[in-house]
Scaffold this motif. Structure first.
Motif, PDB file in Angstrom:
ATOM      1  N   GLU A  47     -10.509  -8.773  -5.155  1.00  0.00           N
ATOM      2  CA  GLU A  47     -10.236  -9.263  -3.795  1.00  0.00           C
ATOM      3  C   GLU A  47      -8.736  -9.242  -3.483  1.00  0.00           C
ATOM      4  OE1 GLU A  47     -12.345 -10.048  -1.265  1.00  0.00           O
ATOM      5  OE2 GLU A  47     -13.887  -9.252  -2.590  1.00  0.00           O
ATOM      6  N   VAL A  48      -7.925  -9.635  -4.458  1.00  0.00           N
ATOM      7  CA  VAL A  48      -6.470  -9.617  -4.261  1.00  0.00           C
ATOM      8  C   VAL A  48      -6.005  -8.180  -4.042  1.00  0.00           C
ATOM      9  CG1 VAL A  48      -4.228 -10.072  -5.343  1.00  0.00           C
ATOM     10  CG2 VAL A  48      -6.072 -11.751  -5.547  1.00  0.00           C
ATOM     11  N   TRP A  49      -6.479  -7.263  -4.897  1.00  0.00           N
ATOM     12  CA  TRP A  49      -6.084  -5.861  -4.759  1.00  0.00           C
ATOM     13  C   TRP A  49      -6.532  -5.304  -3.411  1.00  0.00           C
ATOM     14  CZ3 TRP A  49      -9.297  -1.526  -4.306  1.00  0.00           C
ATOM     15  CH2 TRP A  49      -8.593  -0.333  -4.197  1.00  0.00           C
ATOM     16  N   LYS A  50      -7.762  -5.586  -3.004  1.00  0.00           N
ATOM     17  CA  LYS A  50      -8.260  -5.069  -1.730  1.00  0.00           C
ATOM     18  C   LYS A  50      -7.422  -5.579  -0.561  1.00  0.00           C
ATOM     19  CE  LYS A  50     -12.469  -4.615   1.051  1.00  0.00           C
ATOM     20  NZ  LYS A  50     -11.689  -4.019   2.076  1.00  0.00           N
ATOM     21  N   LEU A  51      -7.040  -6.835  -0.612  1.00  0.00           N
ATOM     22  CA  LEU A  51      -6.206  -7.412   0.437  1.00  0.00           C
ATOM     23  C   LEU A  51      -4.855  -6.687   0.517  1.00  0.00           C
ATOM     24  CD1 LEU A  51      -5.830  -9.867   2.443  1.00  0.00           C
ATOM     25  CD2 LEU A  51      -4.585 -10.901   0.561  1.00  0.00           C
ATOM     26  N   VAL A  52      -4.224  -6.495  -0.638  1.00  0.00           N
ATOM     27  CA  VAL A  52      -2.919  -5.813  -0.678  1.00  0.00           C
ATOM     28  C   VAL A  52      -3.081  -4.353  -0.260  1.00  0.00           C
ATOM     29  CG1 VAL A  52      -1.032  -5.084  -2.189  1.00  0.00           C
ATOM     30  CG2 VAL A  52      -1.993  -7.385  -2.411  1.00  0.00           C
ATOM     31  N   ALA A  55      -3.603  -4.076   3.483  1.00  0.00           N
ATOM     32  CA  ALA A  55      -2.361  -4.389   4.206  1.00  0.00           C
ATOM     33  C   ALA A  55      -1.387  -3.209   4.156  1.00  0.00           C
ATOM     34  CB  ALA A  55      -1.717  -5.637   3.633  1.00  0.00           C
ATOM     35  N   PHE A  56      -1.245  -2.594   2.985  1.00  0.00           N
ATOM     36  CA  PHE A  56      -0.328  -1.468   2.855  1.00  0.00           C
ATOM     37  C   PHE A  56      -0.854  -0.222   3.571  1.00  0.00           C
ATOM     38  CE2 PHE A  56       1.853  -3.950  -0.250  1.00  0.00           C
ATOM     39  CZ  PHE A  56       3.137  -3.432  -0.313  1.00  0.00           C
ATOM     40  N   SER A  57      -2.142   0.021   3.526  1.00  0.00           N
ATOM     41  CA  SER A  57      -2.673   1.251   4.117  1.00  0.00           C
ATOM     42  C   SER A  57      -2.830   1.163   5.631  1.00  0.00           C
ATOM     43  CB  SER A  57      -3.995   1.637   3.462  1.00  0.00           C
ATOM     44  OG  SER A  57      -4.957   0.648   3.645  1.00  0.00           O
ATOM     45  N   SER A  58      -3.045  -0.023   6.161  1.00  0.00           N
ATOM     46  CA  SER A  58      -3.240  -0.157   7.604  1.00  0.00           C
ATOM     47  C   SER A  58      -2.039  -0.750   8.330  1.00  0.00           C
ATOM     48  CB  SER A  58      -4.456  -1.043   7.880  1.00  0.00           C
ATOM     49  OG  SER A  58      -4.174  -2.386   7.527  1.00  0.00           O
ATOM     50  N   ILE A  61      -1.783  -7.228   8.607  1.00  0.00           N
ATOM     51  CA  ILE A  61      -2.050  -8.399   7.779  1.00  0.00           C
ATOM     52  C   ILE A  61      -2.865  -9.360   8.640  1.00  0.00           C
ATOM     53  CG2 ILE A  61      -1.043 -10.349   6.549  1.00  0.00           C
ATOM     54  CD1 ILE A  61       1.412  -8.613   6.010  1.00  0.00           C
ATOM     55  N   PRO A  62      -4.037  -9.785   8.167  1.00  0.00           N
ATOM     56  CA  PRO A  62      -4.859 -10.708   8.953  1.00  0.00           C
ATOM     57  C   PRO A  62      -4.073 -11.952   9.375  1.00  0.00           C
ATOM     58  CG  PRO A  62      -6.070  -9.940   7.032  1.00  0.00           C
ATOM     59  CD  PRO A  62      -4.652  -9.454   6.891  1.00  0.00           C
ATOM     60  N   ALA A  66      -0.832 -14.995   7.890  1.00  0.00           N
ATOM     61  CA  ALA A  66       0.498 -15.199   8.446  1.00  0.00           C
ATOM     62  C   ALA A  66       1.027 -16.593   8.108  1.00  0.00           C
ATOM     63  CB  ALA A  66       0.488 -14.987   9.957  1.00  0.00           C
ATOM     64  N   ASN A  67       0.147 -17.473   7.701  1.00  0.00           N
ATOM     65  CA  ASN A  67       0.556 -18.828   7.332  1.00  0.00           C
ATOM     66  C   ASN A  67       1.004 -18.932   5.882  1.00  0.00           C
ATOM     67  OD1 ASN A  67      -0.172 -19.696   9.875  1.00  0.00           O
ATOM     68  ND2 ASN A  67      -2.265 -20.076   9.248  1.00  0.00           N
ATOM     69  N   THR A  68       0.896 -17.855   5.121  1.00  0.00           N
ATOM     70  CA  THR A  68       1.319 -17.871   3.726  1.00  0.00           C
ATOM     71  C   THR A  68       2.629 -17.120   3.587  1.00  0.00           C
ATOM     72  OG1 THR A  68       0.118 -15.857   3.187  1.00  0.00           O
ATOM     73  CG2 THR A  68      -1.065 -17.933   2.893  1.00  0.00           C
ATOM     74  N   LEU A  69       3.235 -17.254   2.446  1.00  0.00           N
ATOM     75  CA  LEU A  69       4.510 -16.595   2.192  1.00  0.00           C
ATOM     76  C   LEU A  69       4.255 -15.334   1.384  1.00  0.00           C
ATOM     77  CD1 LEU A  69       6.455 -19.811   1.149  1.00  0.00           C
ATOM     78  CD2 LEU A  69       6.351 -18.755   3.410  1.00  0.00           C
ATOM     79  N   ILE A  70       4.283 -14.188   2.049  1.00  0.00           N
ATOM     80  CA  ILE A  70       4.036 -12.916   1.374  1.00  0.00           C
ATOM     81  C   ILE A  70       5.344 -12.133   1.348  1.00  0.00           C
ATOM     82  CG2 ILE A  70       2.809 -10.725   1.480  1.00  0.00           C
ATOM     83  CD1 ILE A  70       0.547 -12.202   2.834  1.00  0.00           C
ATOM     84  N   VAL A  71       5.703 -11.666   0.182  1.00  0.00           N
ATOM     85  CA  VAL A  71       6.931 -10.900   0.015  1.00  0.00           C
ATOM     86  C   VAL A  71       6.581  -9.525  -0.528  1.00  0.00           C
ATOM     87  CG1 VAL A  71       9.168 -10.809  -1.124  1.00  0.00           C
ATOM     88  CG2 VAL A  71       8.206 -13.007  -0.454  1.00  0.00           C
ATOM     89  N   PRO A  72       6.867  -8.463   0.215  1.00  0.00           N
ATOM     90  CA  PRO A  72       6.601  -7.125  -0.325  1.00  0.00           C
ATOM     91  C   PRO A  72       7.469  -6.879  -1.562  1.00  0.00           C
ATOM     92  CG  PRO A  72       7.098  -7.031   2.020  1.00  0.00           C
ATOM     93  CD  PRO A  72       7.393  -8.423   1.560  1.00  0.00           C
TER      94      PRO A  72
END
Length: 73
Positions: A47-52, A55-58, A61-62, A66-72
């Motif tokens: 699930e984590v891999w699918k989410l990442v 996000a990278f292919s499209s 980011i849902p 947006a309420n979490t801290l995501i750092v590429p």
């Protein structure tokens, strides 16, 4: 170098990032520290891999993330 950056993110890349994160780093707003994802990778990894991957292919980011801290990385 450009072609390397344009390649789809792999499952192994995402897993390696999770494995090498500082285990008890301050939690994101979801309260899960990296140690959680590392410890339960067999359950959460796909699930984590699918989410990442999505996000990278499209480039999308849902909104609930947006309420979490995501750092590429």
């Amino acid at each position: 170098m450009k072609s390397t950056l344009l390649k789809p993110v792999s499952f192994t890349e995402v897993r390696n990032v999770v494995i090498f994160m500082i285990p008890n780093k301050a939690p994101d707003p979801d309260d899960f520290q990296p140690i959680f994802y590392r410890s339960f990778w067999n359950t959460t990894g796909n699930e984590v891999w699918k989410l990442v991957f999505d996000a990278f292919s499209s480039s999308y980011i849902p909104s609930n993330l947006a309420n979490t801290l995501i750092v590429p990385i």
